[in-house]
Every structure is written in C-alpha cells, then in structure tokens.
Design a protein around this motif. Structure first.
Motif, PDB file in Angstrom:
ATOM      1  N   GLY A  27      -6.543  -1.998  -4.699  1.00 18.89           N
ATOM      2  CA  GLY A  27      -5.872  -1.252  -3.634  1.00 18.89           C
ATOM      3  C   GLY A  27      -5.653   0.202  -3.951  1.00 18.89           C
ATOM      4  N   THR A  28      -6.088   0.654  -5.107  1.00 17.88           N
ATOM      5  CA  THR A  28      -5.908   2.052  -5.487  1.00 17.88           C
ATOM      6  C   THR A  28      -7.194   2.867  -5.381  1.00 17.88           C
ATOM      7  OG1 THR A  28      -6.346   1.552  -7.805  1.00 17.88           O
ATOM      8  CG2 THR A  28      -4.045   1.476  -7.085  1.00 17.88           C
ATOM      9  N   GLU A  29      -8.308   2.217  -5.142  1.00 23.08           N
ATOM     10  CA  GLU A  29      -9.598   2.913  -5.111  1.00 23.08           C
ATOM     11  C   GLU A  29     -10.347   2.581  -3.826  1.00 23.08           C
ATOM     12  OE1 GLU A  29     -11.250   1.159  -8.535  1.00 23.08           O
ATOM     13  OE2 GLU A  29     -10.026   2.305  -9.898  1.00 23.08           O
ATOM     14  N   CYS A  30      -9.717   2.763  -2.694  1.00 24.98           N
ATOM     15  CA  CYS A  30     -10.309   2.346  -1.426  1.00 24.98           C
ATOM     16  C   CYS A  30     -10.997   3.515  -0.732  1.00 24.98           C
ATOM     17  CB  CYS A  30      -9.246   1.764  -0.512  1.00 24.98           C
ATOM     18  SG  CYS A  30      -8.482   0.289  -1.211  1.00 24.98           S
ATOM     19  N   LYS A  39     -14.334  -0.536   5.254  1.00 29.01           N
ATOM     20  CA  LYS A  39     -14.078  -0.349   3.828  1.00 29.01           C
ATOM     21  C   LYS A  39     -15.374  -0.546   3.053  1.00 29.01           C
ATOM     22  CE  LYS A  39     -10.220  -1.310   2.182  1.00 29.01           C
ATOM     23  NZ  LYS A  39      -8.967  -1.904   1.744  1.00 29.01           N
ATOM     24  N   GLU A  91     -13.347   4.391   2.703  1.00 26.60           N
ATOM     25  CA  GLU A  91     -13.825   3.928   3.995  1.00 26.60           C
ATOM     26  C   GLU A  91     -14.959   4.817   4.459  1.00 26.60           C
ATOM     27  OE1 GLU A  91     -10.148   1.861   6.256  1.00 26.60           O
ATOM     28  OE2 GLU A  91     -10.171   4.035   6.303  1.00 26.60           O
ATOM     29  N   ASP A 130     -10.536   8.563   2.224  1.00 28.83           N
ATOM     30  CA  ASP A 130      -9.644   7.728   1.422  1.00 28.83           C
ATOM     31  C   ASP A 130      -8.879   6.843   2.396  1.00 28.83           C
ATOM     32  OD1 ASP A 130      -7.531   6.646  -0.061  1.00 28.83           O
ATOM     33  OD2 ASP A 130      -7.152   8.506  -1.149  1.00 28.83           O
ATOM     34  N   SER A 131      -9.005   5.528   2.263  1.00 29.36           N
ATOM     35  CA  SER A 131      -8.364   4.622   3.223  1.00 29.36           C
ATOM     36  C   SER A 131      -6.845   4.711   3.190  1.00 29.36           C
ATOM     37  CB  SER A 131      -8.807   3.176   2.979  1.00 29.36           C
ATOM     38  OG  SER A 131      -8.382   2.742   1.710  1.00 29.36           O
ATOM     39  N   LYS A 132      -6.284   5.195   2.107  1.00 24.84           N
ATOM     40  CA  LYS A 132      -4.827   5.331   2.019  1.00 24.84           C
ATOM     41  C   LYS A 132      -4.339   6.580   2.741  1.00 24.84           C
ATOM     42  CE  LYS A 132      -4.998   5.173  -2.479  1.00 24.84           C
ATOM     43  NZ  LYS A 132      -6.443   5.252  -2.463  1.00 24.84           N
ATOM     44  N   ARG A 133      -5.284   7.455   3.128  1.00 22.31           N
ATOM     45  CA  ARG A 133      -4.936   8.688   3.841  1.00 22.31           C
ATOM     46  C   ARG A 133      -5.816   8.807   5.079  1.00 22.31           C
ATOM     47  NH1 ARG A 133      -5.303  13.709   0.444  1.00 22.31           N
ATOM     48  NH2 ARG A 133      -4.184  14.514   2.231  1.00 22.31           N
ATOM     49  N   SER A 145     -15.496  -0.453  -3.114  1.00 26.59           N
ATOM     50  CA  SER A 145     -14.106  -0.085  -3.393  1.00 26.59           C
ATOM     51  C   SER A 145     -13.497  -1.080  -4.360  1.00 26.59           C
ATOM     52  CB  SER A 145     -13.283  -0.063  -2.101  1.00 26.59           C
ATOM     53  OG  SER A 145     -13.670   1.009  -1.297  1.00 26.59           O
TER      54      SER A 145
END
Length: 68
Positions: A20-23, A12, A25, A37-40, A16
């Motif tokens: 938790g909305t702007e992560c 990460k 990697e 995008d760490s969420k995807r 960032s």
C-alpha cells in the motif's frame, strides 16, 4: 501533453507493491498514457507519449534492469 477528452479510467499497475505504499495508477488515452500516485489522486500526473509508453512496457516485459 495527452489530448483532452473524457475523464481517464484509472487502474492500479500490476507492478505496484502489495504494502500500500508503492501504488501507481495508469490510464490510457488516445495519445499515450497517464501515470499518477494512487495515494494522491488529485496530485500531478505524468503524461507519456504512446511511442515511449510502448518502449517502456516492452522493456518491463523483457526484464530490463535500470542502469546502475
């Protein structure tokens, strides 16, 4: 495109957001860096050549601001 090799080791970004909305990697490869995008994690990645990545990191370290 970054050369194929072993599975990238993602980390990460220290830049960032903490909410938790702007992560973001990153992973390093022999020819540059990968960004996602760490969420995807299974989503698209951005491949950045080593020379461009170094310019970007240098600009961040020196507080460069995006053009307005």
């Amino acid at each position: 495109m970054i050369a194929a090799g072993p599975e990238p080791r993602w980390f990460k970004s220290s830049y960032s957001g903490g909410s938790g909305t702007e992560c973001v990697e990153c992973a390093y490869g022999p020819d540059g860096a990968l960004i996602r995008d760490s969420k995807r994690a299974d989503g698209p990645t951005l491949d950045v050549r080593l020379s461009s990545w170094r310019l970007f990191i240098d600009a961040v370290r020196h507080g460069a601001q995006p053009p307005s």
